[in-house]
Design a protein around this motif. Structure first.
Motif, PDB file in Angstrom:
ATOM      1  N   GLU A  87       0.832  -1.200   0.000  1.00 42.87           N
ATOM      2  CA  GLU A  87       0.000   0.000   0.000  1.00 42.87           C
ATOM      3  C   GLU A  87       0.863   1.246   0.000  1.00 42.87           C
ATOM      4  N   GLY A  88       0.410   2.271  -0.683  1.00 43.31           N
ATOM      5  CA  GLY A  88       1.139   3.535  -0.665  1.00 43.31           C
ATOM      6  C   GLY A  88       0.689   4.481  -1.761  1.00 43.31           C
ATOM      7  N   GLU A  89       1.331   5.658  -1.755  1.00 39.33           N
ATOM      8  CA  GLU A  89       1.085   6.632  -2.818  1.00 39.33           C
ATOM      9  C   GLU A  89       1.953   6.266  -4.013  1.00 39.33           C
ATOM     10  N   VAL A  90       1.370   6.285  -5.180  1.00 43.53           N
ATOM     11  CA  VAL A  90       2.109   5.913  -6.379  1.00 43.53           C
ATOM     12  C   VAL A  90       3.069   7.035  -6.758  1.00 43.53           C
ATOM     13  N   THR A  91       4.384   6.696  -6.796  1.00 42.44           N
ATOM     14  CA  THR A  91       5.370   7.715  -7.147  1.00 42.44           C
ATOM     15  C   THR A  91       5.907   7.485  -8.552  1.00 42.44           C
ATOM     16  N   GLU A  92       5.677   6.290  -9.051  1.00 41.71           N
ATOM     17  CA  GLU A  92       6.206   5.964 -10.378  1.00 41.71           C
ATOM     18  C   GLU A  92       5.393   4.823 -10.941  1.00 41.71           C
ATOM     19  N   LYS A 145       4.867   4.820  -1.865  1.00 41.90           N
ATOM     20  CA  LYS A 145       5.457   5.583  -0.764  1.00 41.90           C
ATOM     21  C   LYS A 145       4.494   5.608   0.412  1.00 41.90           C
ATOM     22  N   THR A 146       5.017   5.395   1.622  1.00 42.33           N
ATOM     23  CA  THR A 146       4.224   5.603   2.831  1.00 42.33           C
ATOM     24  C   THR A 146       4.997   6.594   3.697  1.00 42.33           C
ATOM     25  N   ILE A 147       4.445   6.901   4.881  1.00 38.29           N
ATOM     26  CA  ILE A 147       5.145   7.813   5.775  1.00 38.29           C
ATOM     27  C   ILE A 147       6.500   7.230   6.150  1.00 38.29           C
ATOM     28  N   LYS A 148       6.522   5.884   6.274  1.00 38.22           N
ATOM     29  CA  LYS A 148       7.728   5.241   6.777  1.00 38.22           C
ATOM     30  C   LYS A 148       8.785   4.949   5.725  1.00 38.22           C
ATOM     31  N   GLY A 149       8.359   4.758   4.492  1.00 38.12           N
ATOM     32  CA  GLY A 149       9.369   4.423   3.492  1.00 38.12           C
ATOM     33  C   GLY A 149       8.804   4.290   2.090  1.00 38.12           C
ATOM     34  N   THR A 150       9.677   3.884   1.156  1.00 36.65           N
ATOM     35  CA  THR A 150       9.223   3.674  -0.216  1.00 36.65           C
ATOM     36  C   THR A 150       9.686   2.306  -0.682  1.00 36.65           C
ATOM     37  N   LYS A 151       9.015   1.791  -1.696  1.00 35.61           N
ATOM     38  CA  LYS A 151       9.382   0.496  -2.228  1.00 35.61           C
ATOM     39  C   LYS A 151       9.106   0.491  -3.718  1.00 35.61           C
ATOM     40  N   GLN A 152      10.005  -0.168  -4.457  1.00 36.77           N
ATOM     41  CA  GLN A 152       9.770  -0.306  -5.879  1.00 36.77           C
ATOM     42  C   GLN A 152       9.396  -1.751  -6.168  1.00 36.77           C
ATOM     43  N   LEU A 153       8.308  -1.958  -6.923  1.00 37.99           N
ATOM     44  CA  LEU A 153       7.852  -3.317  -7.200  1.00 37.99           C
ATOM     45  C   LEU A 153       7.865  -3.578  -8.691  1.00 37.99           C
ATOM     46  N   LYS A 154       8.118  -4.847  -9.030  1.00 33.88           N
ATOM     47  CA  LYS A 154       8.037  -5.252 -10.426  1.00 33.88           C
ATOM     48  C   LYS A 154       6.787  -6.121 -10.545  1.00 33.88           C
ATOM     49  N   LEU A 155       5.870  -5.685 -11.362  1.00 32.35           N
ATOM     50  CA  LEU A 155       4.567  -6.356 -11.390  1.00 32.35           C
ATOM     51  C   LEU A 155       4.278  -7.011 -12.735  1.00 32.35           C
ATOM     52  N   ASP A 156       3.400  -8.008 -12.656  1.00 30.92           N
ATOM     53  CA  ASP A 156       2.931  -8.735 -13.817  1.00 30.92           C
ATOM     54  C   ASP A 156       2.081  -7.820 -14.713  1.00 30.92           C
ATOM     55  N   PRO A 157       2.119  -8.029 -16.041  1.00 27.99           N
ATOM     56  CA  PRO A 157       1.314  -7.154 -16.911  1.00 27.99           C
ATOM     57  C   PRO A 157      -0.189  -7.194 -16.599  1.00 27.99           C
ATOM     58  N   SER A 158      -0.672  -8.323 -16.067  1.00 31.27           N
ATOM     59  CA  SER A 158      -2.111  -8.390 -15.761  1.00 31.27           C
ATOM     60  C   SER A 158      -2.473  -7.353 -14.705  1.00 31.27           C
ATOM     61  N   ILE A 159      -1.523  -7.074 -13.812  1.00 29.16           N
ATOM     62  CA  ILE A 159      -1.781  -6.058 -12.788  1.00 29.16           C
ATOM     63  C   ILE A 159      -1.791  -4.674 -13.426  1.00 29.16           C
ATOM     64  N   TYR A 160      -1.005  -4.532 -14.510  1.00 30.32           N
ATOM     65  CA  TYR A 160      -1.017  -3.251 -15.217  1.00 30.32           C
ATOM     66  C   TYR A 160      -2.416  -2.959 -15.754  1.00 30.32           C
ATOM     67  N   GLU A 161      -3.080  -4.021 -16.246  1.00 29.14           N
ATOM     68  CA  GLU A 161      -4.449  -3.843 -16.735  1.00 29.14           C
ATOM     69  C   GLU A 161      -5.375  -3.377 -15.609  1.00 29.14           C
ATOM     70  N   SER A 162      -5.229  -4.011 -14.439  1.00 30.12           N
ATOM     71  CA  SER A 162      -6.085  -3.590 -13.315  1.00 30.12           C
ATOM     72  C   SER A 162      -5.798  -2.151 -12.924  1.00 30.12           C
ATOM     73  N   LEU A 163      -4.518  -1.758 -13.000  1.00 32.57           N
ATOM     74  CA  LEU A 163      -4.162  -0.378 -12.676  1.00 32.57           C
ATOM     75  C   LEU A 163      -4.865   0.581 -13.627  1.00 32.57           C
ATOM     76  N   GLN A 164      -4.910   0.186 -14.905  1.00 33.23           N
ATOM     77  CA  GLN A 164      -5.565   1.046 -15.875  1.00 33.23           C
ATOM     78  C   GLN A 164      -7.068   1.070 -15.663  1.00 33.23           C
ATOM     79  N   LYS A 165      -7.625  -0.096 -15.326  1.00 26.62           N
ATOM     80  CA  LYS A 165      -9.068  -0.159 -15.086  1.00 26.62           C
ATOM     81  C   LYS A 165      -9.471   0.739 -13.928  1.00 26.62           C
ATOM     82  N   GLU A 166      -8.652   0.769 -12.899  1.00 28.81           N
ATOM     83  CA  GLU A 166      -8.958   1.611 -11.735  1.00 28.81           C
ATOM     84  C   GLU A 166      -8.537   3.064 -11.982  1.00 28.81           C
ATOM     85  N   LYS A 167      -8.037   3.328 -13.173  1.00 31.78           N
ATOM     86  CA  LYS A 167      -7.590   4.674 -13.574  1.00 31.78           C
ATOM     87  C   LYS A 167      -6.560   5.255 -12.595  1.00 31.78           C
ATOM     88  N   VAL A 168      -5.612   4.419 -12.203  1.00 29.37           N
ATOM     89  CA  VAL A 168      -4.598   4.852 -11.239  1.00 29.37           C
ATOM     90  C   VAL A 168      -3.603   5.798 -11.910  1.00 29.37           C
TER      91      VAL A 168
END
Ligand SMILES: Nc1ncnc2c1ncn2[C@@H]1O[C@H](COP(=O)(O)OP(=O)(O)O)[C@@H](O)[C@H]1O
Ligand SMILES: [Mg+2]
Length: 456
Positions: free
Chosen positions: A132-137, A162-185
């Motif tokens: 969970e976090g704010e999308v920075t990239e 990004k959260t208050i405590k830290g940030t993390k970079q994730l490598k995700l499957d393309p299917s998740i990219y579709e969900s990101l687009q569906k949710e208009k992130v």
């Protein structure tokens, strides 16, 4: 039983004529404010509806029923929708019209049962592993299409959270990219991704962006606390019908013929009584274990006199069940024959034993002053400029016919005005429209006078 990927099956409502209604417009004591939340007058009815809303919120209404009774155009449908607005979107509200039960393909009781289950909510609380976090990239990484051709395909997505405590970079499957687009992130949104299923949920815009010029509809949320990767209590609101649909198996086996069939026909699913019983069992178990909570919603059946005796009998029994919503009926009929019987006359065309357990709210015809205000609100909502003396004229027409007829004259009158080269509706346009079209009463009268000229 799968619960994670349940999609909402909420019906899209046809409420075009009632878009100005935003709630019951009551003050804290439950007294109706003369003109508020898009509603005008009809104070007693609105206050009674307010009591119903309170009872529903206090969960003291399940299995009970309300009838909105009054002449056409007295705001019954408007009141029911205002109740839905005041209940908020966490309480399921399923609107239907009595005539919906008649179909050559589906049994009447099946239609009723489906709508019943659309009106019963379940709030499920689960602890889940999430990022969970704010999308920075958010960078989709493309590669050449492995099957040749010209296109490129997304091989994975890099996302920064990004959260208050830290940030993390994730490598995700393309299917998740579709969900990101569906949710208009977008960058700057707060989201979470479920670790097990990859389901993406957009929670809102990070409130560090709250000052940016934006649509008022935007919801701002604080930057999440804790780590990006964590366990989180996730609350899901679903209806029993959502669960039915998610668990219905596609018809037919896995052989090639049935796969061909699936390609041709839209995927058919069948919800059986057996399936519903199984789901009820699981739901009851979840409730007992405290994982889920029942949220009885509202089933609104407009034009209830269209139902027949078989439907009424079924409804009466269904109201007795432990999983029952609140049912709100509306009708403009007085004493009439119950559909499906030879000649049983009853008030509102409903069986007496059902009527006996119903609370009745009456809606009364509007005074001219109220009609003027309502027509004014409607004209404003539809963006139709109109002279003040026209409001008076329309209200008088509404008084002789029905409010709905008067409201319906607005659009054709505005079109006439435009043809006549005016930027506001004048009396002439209204009078011309009123001559062009007939309301139900005068049409019926004409038919009576000229009976012999029509075919029988
Ligand atoms: N009290 C009210 N305040 C504002 N608009 C109203 C009110 N009552 C009815 N309307 C509007 O007038 C029109 C006719 O009312 P409707 O709810 O369809 O009547 P009914 O269902 O009783 O036949 C609708 O566009 C409705 O939104
Ligand atoms: Mg109505």
């Amino acid at each position: 039983m799968k619960i994670e990927e349940v999609k909402s099956t909420t019906k899209t409502q046809r409420i075009a004529a009632h878009t100005h209604v935003k709630g019951l417009g009551l003050n804290e004591n439950g007294t109706a404010i003369p003109i508020a939340a898009g509603l005008v007058g009809q104070e007693a009815g609105r206050e009674a509806a307010g009591v119903i809303v309170e009872l529903i919120k206090a969960k003291k209404m399940a299995g009970r029923a309300v009838l909105l009774a009054g002449p056409p155009g007295t705001g019954k449908t408007a009141l029911a929708l205002a109740i839905a607005q005041d209940l908020g979107n966490k309480v399921p509200f399923c609107p239907m019209v009595g005539s919906e039960v008649y179909s050559s393909e589906i049994k009447k009781t099946e239609v009723l049962m489906e709508n019943f289950r659309r009106a019963i909510g379940l709030r499920i609380k689960e602890i889940k592993e999430v990022y969970e976090g704010e999308v920075t990239e958010m960078t989709p990484v493309e590669t050449e299409n492995p099957f040749g051709g010209y296109g490129k395909t997304v091989s994975h997505v890099i996302i920064g959270l990004k959260t208050i405590k830290g940030t993390k970079q994730l490598k995700l499957d393309p299917s998740i990219y579709e969900s990101l687009q569906k949710e208009k992130v977008q960058i700057g949104d707060v989201i979470y991704i479920e670790a097990n299923t990859g389901a993406v949920k957009r929670q809102g815009r990070s409130d560090t962006f709250a000052t940016e010029y934006d649509l008022e509809a935007e919801q701002y949320v604080p930057l999440p606390k804790g780590e990006v990767h964590k366990k989180k209590e996730i609350v899901q609101d679903v209806t029993l019908h959502d669960l039915d649909v998610a668990n219905a198996r596609p018809q037919g086996g896995q052989d090639i013929m049935s796969m061909m069939g699936q390609l041709i026909k839209p995927k058919k699913t069948e919800i059986t009584d057996k399936l519903r019983k199984e789901i009820n069992k699981v739901v009851n178990k979840y409730i007992d274990q405290g994982i889920a909570e029942l949220v009885p919603g509202v089933l609104f059946i407009d034009e209830v006199h269209m139902l027949d005796i078989e439907c009424f009998t079924y409804l009466h029994r269904a109201l007795e069940s432990s999983l029952a919503p609140i049912v709100i009926f509306a009708t403009n009929r007085g004493r009439c024959t119950i559909k499906g019987t030879e000649d049983i006359q009853s008030p509102h065309g409903m069986p007496l034993d059902l009527l006996d357990r119903i609370m009745i709210i009456r809606t009364l015809p509007y005074r001219i002053e109220d009609m003027i205000q309502i027509i004014k609100i409607r004209a404003h909502t539809e963006g139709i400029p109109i002279e003040d003396d026209c409001l008076q004229l329309l209200a008088e027409i509404g008084d002789k016919t029905t409010l709905r007829y008067a409201v319906q004259l607005l659009t054709p009158s505005s079109i006439l005005a435009r043809i006549n080269g005016k930027d506001k509706i004048n009396k002439e346009e209204i009078e011309e429209c009123n001559d062009l079209f007939f309301d139900a009463k005068s049409s019926a009268k004409l038919l009576q006078e000229e009976e012999d000229k029509y075919l029988k």
